[in-house]
Motif scaffolding. Structure first.
Motif, PDB file in Angstrom:
ATOM      1  N   ILE A 148      28.694  41.623  48.071  1.00 19.34           N
ATOM      2  CA  ILE A 148      29.938  42.141  46.994  1.00 19.34           C
ATOM      3  C   ILE A 148      30.519  41.434  46.003  1.00 19.34           C
ATOM      4  O   ILE A 148      31.263  40.285  45.807  1.00 19.34           O
ATOM      5  CB  ILE A 148      30.964  42.664  47.781  1.00 19.34           C
ATOM      6  CG1 ILE A 148      30.438  43.738  48.911  1.00 19.34           C
ATOM      7  CG2 ILE A 148      31.860  43.467  47.281  1.00 19.34           C
ATOM      8  CD1 ILE A 148      31.446  44.176  50.341  1.00 19.34           C
ATOM      9  N   ARG A 149      30.714  42.900  45.014  1.00 15.57           N
ATOM     10  CA  ARG A 149      30.960  41.958  43.427  1.00 15.57           C
ATOM     11  C   ARG A 149      32.384  42.731  42.821  1.00 15.57           C
ATOM     12  O   ARG A 149      32.257  44.047  43.322  1.00 15.57           O
ATOM     13  CB  ARG A 149      30.340  42.084  42.160  1.00 15.57           C
ATOM     14  CG  ARG A 149      30.530  41.242  40.928  1.00 15.57           C
ATOM     15  CD  ARG A 149      29.201  41.376  39.841  1.00 15.57           C
ATOM     16  NE  ARG A 149      28.044  40.617  40.363  1.00 15.57           N
ATOM     17  CZ  ARG A 149      27.885  39.402  39.802  1.00 15.57           C
ATOM     18  NH1 ARG A 149      29.344  38.789  39.001  1.00 15.57           N
ATOM     19  NH2 ARG A 149      27.175  38.479  39.924  1.00 15.57           N
ATOM     20  N   ILE A 150      33.340  41.998  42.517  1.00 11.45           N
ATOM     21  CA  ILE A 150      34.403  42.282  41.928  1.00 11.45           C
ATOM     22  C   ILE A 150      34.386  42.034  40.687  1.00 11.45           C
ATOM     23  O   ILE A 150      34.022  41.292  39.971  1.00 11.45           O
ATOM     24  CB  ILE A 150      35.512  41.597  42.689  1.00 11.45           C
ATOM     25  CG1 ILE A 150      35.761  42.155  44.262  1.00 11.45           C
ATOM     26  CG2 ILE A 150      36.662  42.354  42.464  1.00 11.45           C
ATOM     27  CD1 ILE A 150      37.676  41.515  44.563  1.00 11.45           C
ATOM     28  N   ILE A 151      33.884  43.458  39.887  1.00  6.00           N
ATOM     29  CA  ILE A 151      34.164  43.517  38.665  1.00  6.00           C
ATOM     30  C   ILE A 151      35.268  44.119  38.033  1.00  6.00           C
ATOM     31  O   ILE A 151      35.533  44.344  36.654  1.00  6.00           O
ATOM     32  CB  ILE A 151      32.688  44.666  37.688  1.00  6.00           C
ATOM     33  CG1 ILE A 151      33.227  46.251  38.307  1.00  6.00           C
ATOM     34  CG2 ILE A 151      32.220  44.247  38.395  1.00  6.00           C
ATOM     35  CD1 ILE A 151      32.719  47.187  37.843  1.00  6.00           C
ATOM     36  N   SER A 152      36.225  44.164  38.472  1.00  5.35           N
ATOM     37  CA  SER A 152      37.592  44.825  37.719  1.00  5.35           C
ATOM     38  C   SER A 152      38.620  44.048  39.001  1.00  5.35           C
ATOM     39  O   SER A 152      38.840  44.814  39.944  1.00  5.35           O
ATOM     40  CB  SER A 152      37.947  45.998  36.770  1.00  5.35           C
ATOM     41  OG  SER A 152      37.992  46.560  37.971  1.00  5.35           O
TER      42      SER A 152
END
Length: 338
Positions: A148-152
């Motif tokens: 899972i990637r957090i982009i903000s």
């Protein structure tokens, strides 16, 4: 010889248009030549800042990408809540979510520290941590451990505050006070350290607990204090701002990687804009409700001894760190960012 050359050229062309396999078994070229659809799940109720900003995100993404990214939006927990939604993101049945960072602490325990009250003295302190190398490490770990990637992470809404029957400006004012605290271990560690008697009262019964004197105080976001009408039963609100829960836009890593670099950047930029809009919606809502409560006789206390509260909680922080609730040295690292 001519046939060998042609076959070689075709092989090069096939390799040049590389494809990636993403969750669910579907395949799409890395160079997007057709629209990509992403499912966005939000737990917030329709009409709340979380919902409004998610709708903005959908609009901004689709406009910036000229329709190359389509967002299917599902509000109010339609595609799951809590850990169920996290698991759906891991498998790829849901591509994206817009909710508080706390939900990902099961993969990166450094974020557990966000649940300990008075760790951050104000929003600027939190923002410094969110921009730090340490937080960046945690986000990288989330990609490795959960996909899972957090982009903000700039959707910082109104923090939790204290409402009480008598004015509170220091821990001494709360010594022996009966306080309704949620059944979350870190929350209870915070307020036990301050010196209150914790009262277990279901959320739906908290209003009557205040009204009837079963509880002298409770803590909650300001919006919930207004929505549950707690201000009718207690007239003192201390803006302790003891806990912040930043909203973050996160997505399945495979869903992110199947986008071209240009579309990835559009997604990131749009998420940042949505975070800013979330903050503005939340602040507008808080300001209007705050004025209504003032008009009803509520006293808002902004001057209080934050250092005294932090001193009380710091011993619990040391104990929790020894127990492995977050990486060693993290609490001191955060305090050094003030």
């Amino acid at each position: 010889m001519r046939r060998i050359v042609i076959l070689g050229i075709n092989l090069v062309l096939m390799l040049a248009v590389s494809s990636v396999v993403f969750a669910g078994g579907q395949t799409e070229t890395a160079v997007n030549d057709k629209p990509v659809t992403l499912k966005l799940a939000v737990e917030s109720a329709v009409g709340t800042p979380g919902d409004l900003s998610a709708n903005d995100f959908k609009r901004i993404v689709e406009e910036k990408s000229n329709g190359m990214i389509k967002i299917e939006y599902y509000p109010a927990g339609q595609l799951g809540t809590g850990d169920d939604l996290t698991e759906a993101m891991q498998t790829g049945t849901v591509d994206m979510s817009w909710r508080v960072l706390d939900w990902y602490s099961k993969f990166e325990n450094g974020w557990n520290i966000l649940l300990l009250g008075f760790t951050f003295v104000n929003q600027e302190h939190l923002e410094t941590f969110l921009a730090s190398d340490k937080h960046a490490e945690f986000k990288d770990e989330l990609i490795q451990k959960a996909g899972i990637r957090i982009i903000s992470d700039n959707g910082i809404g109104s923090p939790r505050v204290l409402i009480s029957k008598t004015p509170v400006t220091s821990p001494e004012d709360m010594k022996g006070m009966n306080m309704r605290v949620p059944g979350i271990a870190m929350y209870q560690k915070t307020w036990s350290a301050v010196g209150v008697n914790i009262v277990s009262v279901p959320w739906g019964e908290a209003y009557m607990a205040l009204k009837q004197g079963v509880a002298d105080a409770l803590e909650s976001p300001l919006g919930s204090i207004y929505g549950m009408k707690f201000f009718e039963a207690a007239k003192n609100i201390t803006l302790t701002n003891h806990l912040f829960s930043p909203y973050v836009m996160a997505l399945n890593e495979n869903s992110f990687q199947r986008l071209s670099p240009e579309l990835q950047q559009i997604l990131i930029d749009s998420a940042q804009e949505a975070g800013e809009l979330f903050v503005s919606y939340d602040q507008e809502s808080v300001n209007s409700r705050k004025q209504e409560m003032i008009d009803s006789g509520v006293q808002f206390i902004e001057e209080f001894d934050i250092n005294a509260f932090q001193a009380k909680v710091s011993s619990s922080a040391a104990s929790l760190e020894q127990d492995g609730m977050w990486p060693e040295g993290l609490y001191d690292y955060i305090q050094g960012l003030k």
